[in-house]
Write a protein that holds these residues in place. Structure first.
Motif, PDB file in Angstrom:
ATOM      1  N   VAL B   5       1.018  -0.997   0.323  1.00  0.00           N
ATOM      2  CA  VAL B   5      -0.097  -0.067   0.168  1.00  0.00           C
ATOM      3  C   VAL B   5       0.316   0.939  -0.132  1.00  0.00           C
ATOM      4  CG1 VAL B   5      -2.238   1.154   0.834  1.00  0.00           C
ATOM      5  CG2 VAL B   5      -1.735  -1.335   1.629  1.00  0.00           C
ATOM      6  N   PRO B   6       1.354   1.945  -1.447  1.00  0.00           N
ATOM      7  CA  PRO B   6       1.683   2.895  -1.663  1.00  0.00           C
ATOM      8  C   PRO B   6       1.100   4.529  -0.082  1.00  0.00           C
ATOM      9  CG  PRO B   6       1.644   2.373  -3.407  1.00  0.00           C
ATOM     10  CD  PRO B   6       0.780   1.540  -2.735  1.00  0.00           C
ATOM     11  N   ILE B   7       2.011   4.455   0.534  1.00  0.00           N
ATOM     12  CA  ILE B   7       0.558   5.936   1.118  1.00  0.00           C
ATOM     13  C   ILE B   7       1.427   7.036   0.850  1.00  0.00           C
ATOM     14  CG2 ILE B   7      -0.640   4.532   2.853  1.00  0.00           C
ATOM     15  CD1 ILE B   7       1.109   5.675   4.677  1.00  0.00           C
ATOM     16  N   SER B  62       6.087   4.958   1.761  1.00  0.00           N
ATOM     17  CA  SER B  62       6.029   6.122   1.333  1.00  0.00           C
ATOM     18  C   SER B  62       7.388   6.117   0.575  1.00  0.00           C
ATOM     19  CB  SER B  62       5.309   6.967   2.643  1.00  0.00           C
ATOM     20  OG  SER B  62       5.240   8.222   2.013  1.00  0.00           O
ATOM     21  N   ILE B  63       7.413   7.625  -0.425  1.00  0.00           N
ATOM     22  CA  ILE B  63       8.475   8.364  -0.909  1.00  0.00           C
ATOM     23  C   ILE B  63       8.175   9.817  -0.299  1.00  0.00           C
ATOM     24  CG2 ILE B  63       9.389   9.175  -3.080  1.00  0.00           C
ATOM     25  CD1 ILE B  63       7.649   6.434  -4.285  1.00  0.00           C
ATOM     26  N   GLY B  64       9.126  10.142   0.349  1.00  0.00           N
ATOM     27  CA  GLY B  64       9.077  11.478   0.863  1.00  0.00           C
ATOM     28  C   GLY B  64      10.799  11.790   1.920  1.00  0.00           C
ATOM     29  N   GLN B 118      -6.413   9.372  -5.526  1.00  0.00           N
ATOM     30  CA  GLN B 118      -5.991  10.284  -6.324  1.00  0.00           C
ATOM     31  C   GLN B 118      -5.555  11.840  -4.343  1.00  0.00           C
ATOM     32  OE1 GLN B 118      -9.329  12.471  -7.851  1.00  0.00           O
ATOM     33  NE2 GLN B 118      -8.773  14.831  -7.516  1.00  0.00           N
ATOM     34  N   SER B 119      -3.973  12.082  -5.280  1.00  0.00           N
ATOM     35  CA  SER B 119      -3.758  12.718  -3.994  1.00  0.00           C
ATOM     36  C   SER B 119      -3.888  14.459  -3.435  1.00  0.00           C
ATOM     37  CB  SER B 119      -2.033  12.981  -4.392  1.00  0.00           C
ATOM     38  OG  SER B 119      -1.811  12.232  -4.991  1.00  0.00           O
ATOM     39  N   ILE B 120      -4.781  14.972  -2.837  1.00  0.00           N
ATOM     40  CA  ILE B 120      -5.823  15.409  -3.269  1.00  0.00           C
ATOM     41  C   ILE B 120      -4.806  17.140  -2.497  1.00  0.00           C
ATOM     42  CG2 ILE B 120      -7.237  14.559  -1.228  1.00  0.00           C
ATOM     43  CD1 ILE B 120      -6.343  16.332   1.137  1.00  0.00           C
ATOM     44  N   ASN B 124      -3.645  15.033  -8.782  1.00  0.00           N
ATOM     45  CA  ASN B 124      -2.920  14.086  -9.884  1.00  0.00           C
ATOM     46  C   ASN B 124      -4.651  12.952 -10.701  1.00  0.00           C
ATOM     47  OD1 ASN B 124      -1.189  15.552 -11.018  1.00  0.00           O
ATOM     48  ND2 ASN B 124       0.256  14.892  -9.837  1.00  0.00           N
ATOM     49  N   ASN B 125      -4.287  12.270  -9.582  1.00  0.00           N
ATOM     50  CA  ASN B 125      -5.213  11.027 -10.348  1.00  0.00           C
ATOM     51  C   ASN B 125      -4.437  10.202 -10.899  1.00  0.00           C
ATOM     52  OD1 ASN B 125      -7.343   8.553 -10.968  1.00  0.00           O
ATOM     53  ND2 ASN B 125      -8.863  10.049 -10.844  1.00  0.00           N
ATOM     54  N   GLN B 126      -2.625   9.691 -11.047  1.00  0.00           N
ATOM     55  CA  GLN B 126      -2.459   9.112 -12.130  1.00  0.00           C
ATOM     56  C   GLN B 126      -1.339   7.832 -11.562  1.00  0.00           C
ATOM     57  OE1 GLN B 126       0.637  11.739 -13.108  1.00  0.00           O
ATOM     58  NE2 GLN B 126      -0.805  13.382 -14.433  1.00  0.00           N
ATOM     59  N   THR B 127      -0.851   8.100 -10.022  1.00  0.00           N
ATOM     60  CA  THR B 127       0.079   6.738  -9.619  1.00  0.00           C
ATOM     61  C   THR B 127      -0.450   5.584  -9.546  1.00  0.00           C
ATOM     62  OG1 THR B 127       0.971   8.217  -8.329  1.00  0.00           O
ATOM     63  CG2 THR B 127       2.167   6.378  -8.324  1.00  0.00           C
ATOM     64  N   GLY B 128      -1.484   4.901  -9.543  1.00  0.00           N
ATOM     65  CA  GLY B 128      -1.342   3.515  -9.916  1.00  0.00           C
ATOM     66  C   GLY B 128      -1.506   3.160 -10.888  1.00  0.00           C
TER      67      GLY B 128
HETATM   68  N1  LIG Z   1       5.419  10.566  -2.516  1.00  0.00           N
HETATM   69  C1  LIG Z   1       4.621   9.094  -2.578  1.00  0.00           C
HETATM   70  N2  LIG Z   1       4.741   7.571  -2.025  1.00  0.00           N
HETATM   71  C2  LIG Z   1       3.745   7.187  -1.854  1.00  0.00           C
HETATM   72  N3  LIG Z   1       2.955   7.117  -2.606  1.00  0.00           N
HETATM   73  C3  LIG Z   1       1.893   8.267  -2.827  1.00  0.00           C
HETATM   74  C4  LIG Z   1       2.604   8.589  -3.071  1.00  0.00           C
HETATM   75  N4  LIG Z   1       2.699   9.843  -3.831  1.00  0.00           N
HETATM   76  C5  LIG Z   1       1.555   8.908  -5.018  1.00  0.00           C
HETATM   77  N5  LIG Z   1       1.196   8.104  -3.924  1.00  0.00           N
HETATM   78  C6  LIG Z   1       0.007   7.058  -4.024  1.00  0.00           C
HETATM   79  O1  LIG Z   1      -0.343   7.438  -5.319  1.00  0.00           O
HETATM   80  C7  LIG Z   1      -1.932   7.741  -5.640  1.00  0.00           C
HETATM   81  C8  LIG Z   1      -2.587   8.247  -6.555  1.00  0.00           C
HETATM   82  O2  LIG Z   1      -1.681   9.834  -6.228  1.00  0.00           O
HETATM   83  P1  LIG Z   1      -1.761  11.114  -7.401  1.00  0.00           P
HETATM   84  O3  LIG Z   1      -1.040  10.424  -8.605  1.00  0.00           O
HETATM   85  O4  LIG Z   1      -0.429  11.943  -7.113  1.00  0.00           O
HETATM   86  O5  LIG Z   1      -2.842  12.115  -7.294  1.00  0.00           O
HETATM   87  C9  LIG Z   1      -1.678   8.434  -3.787  1.00  0.00           C
HETATM   88  O6  LIG Z   1      -3.221   8.067  -3.714  1.00  0.00           O
HETATM   89  C10 LIG Z   1      -0.757   7.161  -2.929  1.00  0.00           C
HETATM   90  O7  LIG Z   1      -1.412   6.134  -2.781  1.00  0.00           O
END
Ligand SMILES: Nc1ncnc2c1ncn2[C@@H]1O[C@H](COP(=O)(O)O)[C@@H](O)[C@H]1O
Ligand SMILES: Cc1cc2nc3c(=O)[nH]c(=O)nc-3n(C[C@H](O)[C@H](O)[C@H](O)COP(=O)(O)OP(=O)(O)OC[C@H]3O[C@@H](n4cnc5c(N)ncnc54)[C@H](O)[C@@H]3O)c2cc1C
Lengths: 308, 250
Positions: B5-7, B62-64, B118-120, B124-128
């Motif tokens: 689970v990426p968070i 988590s990446i950060g 989506q990250s709030i 973006n709604n892209q990563t998955g």
């Molecule tokens: N820096 C991050 N580290 C871990 N998971 C991430 C990160 N950025 C995005 N995600 C994952 O990708 C999902 C969609 O993010 P996004 O595509 O940025 O809207 C998030 O809800 C996380 O599950």
């Protein structure tokens, strides 16, 4: 510059949002091709051929594309992308589903939900639920973009472009469609209606949404909801307006029993005129409403229906 | 089966951000941070799969920068077994996040990866979807139901017209929508226990991936503010104004 615009459709009707995505493509400028991917979708292709300002329509018609599964569509689109410098789709659930997959296959970033085009590589998009507006420059040679319809006016439909058919059928074979449970409604789509009336937790239950019927009939309105109303099971998920639901910008938005959380405002605050009906004078929705009325919705709605 | 689970650590959803006066970005100084709400739903779903006996291990990642360890600890308190932090100070594009996650998927070989839709913050709604493309796996985005059935998983998805159910070969990538579940709160004993669960730190630079930014944030501006309008006293007055002043109904 050559631009591929992915048509949003359900195999029979071309969604009006595609006309706005074409408008966004025109702002970038170049030869525009509309791609129709589906099954038995000839009527969509014919409608797409009438869209003004495009060079041609390309159709990929196959059972493998019937439900526009992301695994299959993304392989097709990323292959076709070789001939284009920009690939665009509407930021609705279909485009949101497969487009990032296309971007990753092409090894480029995606610019999501643009609301304006500054230049061929610079775009404007809302972030933080619309509480900030970002101007973003893309450094990738090929651009993958999704378009938020509320940012653009639709192009007209009195052209006549040629239609070519593709016969490459790509089936990744890792996913299949099981079933749909679609909401049937006689009312206009939330995205296109010029009047939207939405209910929130204040509606108390799903039955009370019937109080909207007479008003919506008189105004030709679409019916929306807040997340709280959807979570509580009053109405189906596709009625949710907001940051993570549908984004609307009608001429008139009527918020009933909705407090006005930032996530809800993100989906409707670009409406031309906002009306709020809420019994709490402190509700934040009044801070964005052009006309507010502090009232019990169960009294106000029948009165409104009569007054129209 | 293992579930990854990426968070993401993001601004708390209750906070309204302000744009910095130099328009370089939003101001996150002294702002309350939290797990992205959609990631919280993803953690909850993974933990429920474990409680149901379907999953054997739940790994959160988590990446950060170092601060995101706080959110990893919260996820451990919610029931995840172990955590991985990929340390970076860079603000990475979703594509680069997906590339790093791809490496972890290769190492850990999970049967399911559950992300937020989506990250709030970046919206973006892209990563998955990108991770699904890079790993060549099937995807079930905007999930409101996840049912593992043998070698496959059935996902009910929230789509524009209603709901759609798809069947995916495992391993698969899932992204969560709001109605998937209602996340639990971490109990005090679980928060204490989480402090002793393993948290491994890796450096983003060690993966040998070109993490060059693909986009430049040129400026960030406040949105056009709406002025509060007027309070009308009656429905008749409202209808009169809508007809004659706003001219939006006839
Ligand atoms: N820096 C991050 N580290 C871990 N998971 C991430 C990160 N950025 C995005 N995600 C994952 O990708 C999902 C969609 O993010 P996004 O595509 O940025 O809207 C998030 O809800 C996380 O599950
Ligand atoms: C990640 C995330 C994403 C989200 N996405 C969305 C989204 O896309 N869309 C969305 O809407 N929300 C979204 N939310 C939820 C949002 O934060 C709010 O919780 C939600 O919008 C509240 O809905 P509401 O206004 O209907 O309910 P409440 O906040 O409970 O407000 C109900 C209102 O009804 C009024 N009321 C009650 N009874 C009456 C009556 N008889 N007459 C008149 N008025 C009455 C009350 O005064 C109150 O103002 C999201 C939240 C998160 C964390």
């Amino acid at each position: 510059m050559s631009i591929l615009v992915y048509a949003e459709h359900d195999n029979s009707v071309l969604k009006a949002d595609t006309l706005k995505t074409v408008a966004a493509a025109q702002k970038i400028g170049g030869d525009i091709t509309i791609l129709v991917v589906g099954h038995n979708c000839q009527t969509v292709a014919e409608k797409a051929a009438k869209v003004n300002g495009i060079t041609k329509v390309v159709v990929a018609d196959s059972a493998a594309y019937e439900h526009q599964l992301a695994e299959n569509v993304s392989l097709l689109v990323s292959e076709l992308a070789a001939d284009y410098s920009v690939v665009m789709a509407t930021a609705l659930t279909t485009g949101k589903n497969f487009m990032p997959r296309v971007a990753a296959l092409l090894d480029v970033a995606q610019i999501s939900d643009i609301i304006a085009v500054e230049s061929a590589d610079t775009f404007v998009r809302p972030i933080y639920a619309g509480n900030a507006i970002a101007t973003v420059q893309s450094l990738d040679a090929k651009k993958v973009i999704t378009v938020r319809s509320t940012g653009f006016n639709p192009v007209a439909c009195d052209g006549s472009a040629g239609i070519t058919s593709l016969d490459n059928v790509i089936n990744a074979g890792i996913s299949s469609h099981v079933s749909d449970e679609l909401t049937v409604s006689e009312r206009p789509d939330l995205g296109v209606a010029s009047v939207v009336i939405s209910g929130g937790r204040g509606m108390q239950n799903g039955d009370n949404f019937k109080l909207f019927d007479g008003i919506a009939d008189k105004l030709g309105a679409a019916i929306g909801a807040s997340r709280a109303a959807v979570d509580a099971g009053f109405v189906p998920n596709d009625m949710q307006v907001g940051q993570t639901g549908k984004i609307v910008a009608p001429d008139l938005y009527i918020a009933v029993g909705i407090s006005g959380a930032i996530q809800h405002l993100a989906g409707m605050k670009d409406s031309k005129v906002i009306v709020a009906i809420n019994k709490d004078p402190e509700a934040p929705i009044f801070q964005v409403a052009d006309y507010g009325i502090v009232a019990d919705l169960f009294e106000a709605l029948p009165e409104l229906e009569n007054a129209l | 089966m293992k579930v990854l689970v990426p968070i993401k650590r993001v601004i708390d959803y209750n906070v309204k951000v302000r744009v910095k006066s130099d328009n370089s970005n939003v101001d996150l100084a002294n702002v309350k941070m939290a797990i992205n709400p959609f990631c919280e739903i993803a953690v909850e779903e993974a933990v429920r799969l474990k409680e149901a006996g379907t999953a054997t291990e739940v790994i959160v990642i988590s990446i950060g920068d170092k601060n995101c360890q706080e959110q990893l600890r919260t996820a451990l308190a919610l029931g995840a077994d172990r955590a991985i932090q990929i340390e970076t100070d860079q603000n990475l594009d979703a594509l680069n996040i997906a590339k790093l996650l791809q490496k972890i998927v290769e190492e850990e070989q999970p049967q399911l990866v559950i992300l937020g839709k989506q990250s709030i913050d970046s919206d973006n709604n892209q990563t998955g979807q990108m991770l699904a493309a890079l790993t060549g796996l099937a995807q079930g985005t905007f999930a409101s139901e996840v049912k593992v059935e043998g070698e496959k998983v059935n996902i009910t998805r929230e789509v524009d017209g209603g709901l759609q159910t798809v069947s995916l070969n495992l391993p698969a990538i899932v992204t969560t929508d709001l109605r998937l579940n209602e996340p639990r709160y971490a109990s005090l004993p679980n928060i204490m226990k989480a402090k002793r669960k393993p948290l491994e730190v890796k450096s983003a630079a060690d993966f040998g991936i070109d993490l060059t930014a693909r986009t430049i944030l040129l400026k960030v501006t406040p949105p056009r503010e709406r002025e509060a309008g007027i309070i009308v006293e009656s429905i008749d007055e409202l209808v009169e104004k809508l007809k004659n002043e706003a001219k939006v109904i006839s």
